[in-house]
Design an enzyme around this catalytic site. Structure first.
Site, PDB file in Angstrom:
ATOM      1  N   SER A  17      26.870  34.044  39.636  1.00  0.00           N
ATOM      2  CA  SER A  17      28.012  33.540  40.401  1.00  0.00           C
ATOM      3  C   SER A  17      28.318  34.326  41.657  1.00  0.00           C
ATOM      4  CB  SER A  17      29.265  33.454  39.521  1.00  0.00           C
ATOM      5  OG  SER A  17      29.025  32.556  38.499  1.00  0.00           O
ATOM      6  N   SER A  18      27.271  34.625  42.412  1.00  0.00           N
ATOM      7  CA  SER A  18      27.514  35.288  43.693  1.00  0.00           C
ATOM      8  C   SER A  18      28.275  34.354  44.634  1.00  0.00           C
ATOM      9  CB  SER A  18      26.208  35.753  44.332  1.00  0.00           C
ATOM     10  OG  SER A  18      25.306  34.695  44.402  1.00  0.00           O
ATOM     11  N   GLY A  20      20.475  33.864  42.842  1.00  0.00           N
ATOM     12  CA  GLY A  20      19.759  32.871  42.039  1.00  0.00           C
ATOM     13  C   GLY A  20      19.654  33.243  40.572  1.00  0.00           C
ATOM     14  N   ALA A  21      20.359  34.296  40.163  1.00  0.00           N
ATOM     15  CA  ALA A  21      20.250  34.729  38.771  1.00  0.00           C
ATOM     16  C   ALA A  21      21.356  34.124  37.899  1.00  0.00           C
ATOM     17  CB  ALA A  21      20.297  36.251  38.694  1.00  0.00           C
ATOM     18  N   GLY A  22      22.179  33.270  38.499  1.00  0.00           N
ATOM     19  CA  GLY A  22      23.240  32.630  37.727  1.00  0.00           C
ATOM     20  C   GLY A  22      24.401  33.563  37.434  1.00  0.00           C
ATOM     21  N   ASP A  66      33.678  30.260  37.065  1.00  0.00           N
ATOM     22  CA  ASP A  66      33.064  31.375  37.796  1.00  0.00           C
ATOM     23  C   ASP A  66      34.075  32.107  38.669  1.00  0.00           C
ATOM     24  OD1 ASP A  66      30.873  30.296  36.608  1.00  0.00           O
ATOM     25  OD2 ASP A  66      30.033  29.419  38.420  1.00  0.00           O
ATOM     26  N   GLU A  94      34.135  24.942  46.924  1.00  0.00           N
ATOM     27  CA  GLU A  94      32.778  24.648  46.443  1.00  0.00           C
ATOM     28  C   GLU A  94      32.618  23.151  46.137  1.00  0.00           C
ATOM     29  OE1 GLU A  94      30.669  27.529  44.635  1.00  0.00           O
ATOM     30  OE2 GLU A  94      29.055  26.200  44.029  1.00  0.00           O
ATOM     31  N   THR A 128      31.721  23.792  29.259  1.00  0.00           N
ATOM     32  CA  THR A 128      32.964  23.349  28.632  1.00  0.00           C
ATOM     33  C   THR A 128      34.116  23.355  29.631  1.00  0.00           C
ATOM     34  OG1 THR A 128      33.144  25.637  27.894  1.00  0.00           O
ATOM     35  CG2 THR A 128      32.461  24.029  26.252  1.00  0.00           C
ATOM     36  N   TYR A 144      23.274  19.279  37.457  1.00  0.00           N
ATOM     37  CA  TYR A 144      24.614  19.702  37.014  1.00  0.00           C
ATOM     38  C   TYR A 144      25.594  18.549  37.197  1.00  0.00           C
ATOM     39  CZ  TYR A 144      28.836  22.564  36.610  1.00  0.00           C
ATOM     40  OH  TYR A 144      30.047  23.085  36.216  1.00  0.00           O
TER      41      TYR A 144
HETATM   42  C1  GLA Z   1      28.101  26.862  36.486  1.00  0.00           C
HETATM   43  C2  GLA Z   1      29.423  26.293  36.989  1.00  0.00           C
HETATM   44  C3  GLA Z   1      30.547  26.613  36.000  1.00  0.00           C
HETATM   45  C4  GLA Z   1      30.197  26.204  34.579  1.00  0.00           C
HETATM   46  C5  GLA Z   1      28.798  26.728  34.212  1.00  0.00           C
HETATM   47  C6  GLA Z   1      28.330  26.209  32.888  1.00  0.00           C
HETATM   48  O1  GLA Z   1      28.130  28.269  36.478  1.00  0.00           O
HETATM   49  O2  GLA Z   1      29.732  26.818  38.238  1.00  0.00           O
HETATM   50  O3  GLA Z   1      31.733  25.974  36.417  1.00  0.00           O
HETATM   51  O4  GLA Z   1      30.299  24.824  34.404  1.00  0.00           O
HETATM   52  O5  GLA Z   1      27.824  26.389  35.180  1.00  0.00           O
HETATM   53  O6  GLA Z   1      29.135  26.678  31.863  1.00  0.00           O
END
Ligand code: GLA
Length: 388
Positions: free
Chosen positions: A125-126, A121-123, A171, A159, A35, A221
């Protein structure tokens, strides 16, 4: 890695003491996925897993980085910033410096040693923690005058422009702006934000790490972003007061459904519904109604699985398995998708049993040892050695 270890590593590698120690945390997101780049709401928080930086100024312009976990270093002797094909981790650091310079911000040379306990890689946000963390310490050391929000925006640009991942702002925002025992609702249309207490004594947040990171994450993405933009263009041509999918009501969307291709309609349906779910989730949080919050999390997963199509069999399995446990109030895949973690809202006393159940099921299904992380919500990026 922690405060003490990173200081020691710095001293060993550079033969001097660091001037500054910074902690830049990873993040969870309670609800509000995909979102952020649609001008909607997100509800993330910073967590007790972080990147630790030790750093000092140099008298020349060189940029010297040492990644303690990988035992790799990267140096740009004259401070020149060029995309690195071999050492991709360096691009997160160089990218933000490159973007800062475009704005006329000119930090001098730097020695940086960093290490992390954010699983890669675990999502979690490192990469955002790396980008915003290094900007944060440059800002402190060189008194650059950047606000926390400036750091967030520059990190996102690094990024987007340098690394090439068209991520939204969530993130970096969560990593920099987190607050202990709170989640923060960010309105991505105007960047206003509010903190919501999340300190229910009887529920915990537990992450289940699928251990998979499917290929093409970044390209899928970016494709989702393009599909949302296509939907937006068509809907705007029907009503020019629409600025983003945030302005689209479910009724408007269903009235004009035939104008959109089936895929684009699915994507827009998910986003429009998810933006409303975050509002409902905040309402639930204000009343400490964890049952309703959990239901919304399950709905989000369904939307991400079927309409936005960014889940994967492993994460679907983890959510289905969690659903069998009456002590789990809600579960969903978290983050960008195609791997990473699920986030689970679990009654506190049932956490050990839940973890055992999930590990046994994952082992049987995929012959994989499932890693689980109970998480605490913490403050955002901070200096640890008394400067501020
Ligand atoms: C990744 C992106 C974020 C966000 C999420 C999904 O983490 O870096 O900006 O869009 O996916 O909510």
């Amino acid at each position: 890695m922690d405060n003490i270890n990173i200081q020691q590593t710095f001293s060993t590698v550079l033969g001097q003491k660091p001037e500054i120690i910074v902690r830049a945390p990873g993040r969870i997101n309670l609800i509000g996925e995909h979102t952020d780049y649609n001008a909607g709401y997100v509800l993330p928080g910073a967590i007790d897993k972080a990147i630790w930086f030790a750093a000092s100024k140099r008298t020349d312009q060189a940029l010297h980085f040492y990644a303690a976990d990988l035992e790799e270093s990267f140096t740009s002797e004259n401070g020149e910033v060029i995309f690195q094909r071999e050492k991709t981790w360096a691009n997160y650091l160089l990218g933000v410096i490159s973007e800062a310079r475009k704005d006329g911000i000119q930090p001098g040379g730097i020695n940086v040693v960093f290490g992390s306990d954010i699983p890669l890689g675990a999502g979690l946000s490192s990469s955002a923690a790396l980008e915003s963390g290094v900007l944060f310490l440059l800002n402190e050391l060189y008194q650059l005058g950047l606000s926390r929000m400036d750091i967030v925006k520059l990190a996102q640009r690094g990024e987007n422009e340098f690394v090439g991942m068209k991520c939204g702002i969530m993130d970096m925002f969560a990593s920099v702006m987190g607050r202990e025992n709170h989640v923060v609702r960010l309105d991505c249309r105007n960047l206003q934000y509010d903190y919501f207490p999340f300190d229910a004594p009887d529920v915990s947040l537990v992450l289940c790490d699928s251990g998979v990171k499917h290929a093409l994450v970044d390209s899928e993405y970016n494709t989702r972003r393009t599909e949302c933009e296509e939907g937006l263009r068509i809907l705007q041509s029907l009503d020019d007061s629409i600025q983003s999918l945030r302005d689209v009501t479910p009724e408007f969307l269903s009235r004009h459904a035939a104008r959109l291709s089936p895929i684009v309609l699915q994507r827009c349906t998910y986003v429009v519904e998810e933006i409303r779910r975050v509002e409902q989730a905040c309402e639930a949080l204000m009343h400490n109604d964890m049952t309703s919050l959990g239901k919304l999390m399950y709905e989000t997963h369904e939307g991400l699985q079927h309409n936005y199509q960014v889940s994967c069999p492993e994460m679907d399995f983890l959510v289905e398995e969690a659903r069998k446990n009456p002590a789990v109030l809600g579960a969903r895949m978290m983050g960008g998708g195609f791997g990473g973690c699920t986030i689970n809202l679990v009654k506190k006393e049932a956490v050990p049993g839940f973890i055992a159940q999930m590990q046994a099921a994952y082992l049987e299904k995929y012959q994989l040892n499932l890693k689980t992380y109970p998480v605490q919500l913490t403050n955002g990026t901070e200096v640890l050695n008394g400067r501020r």
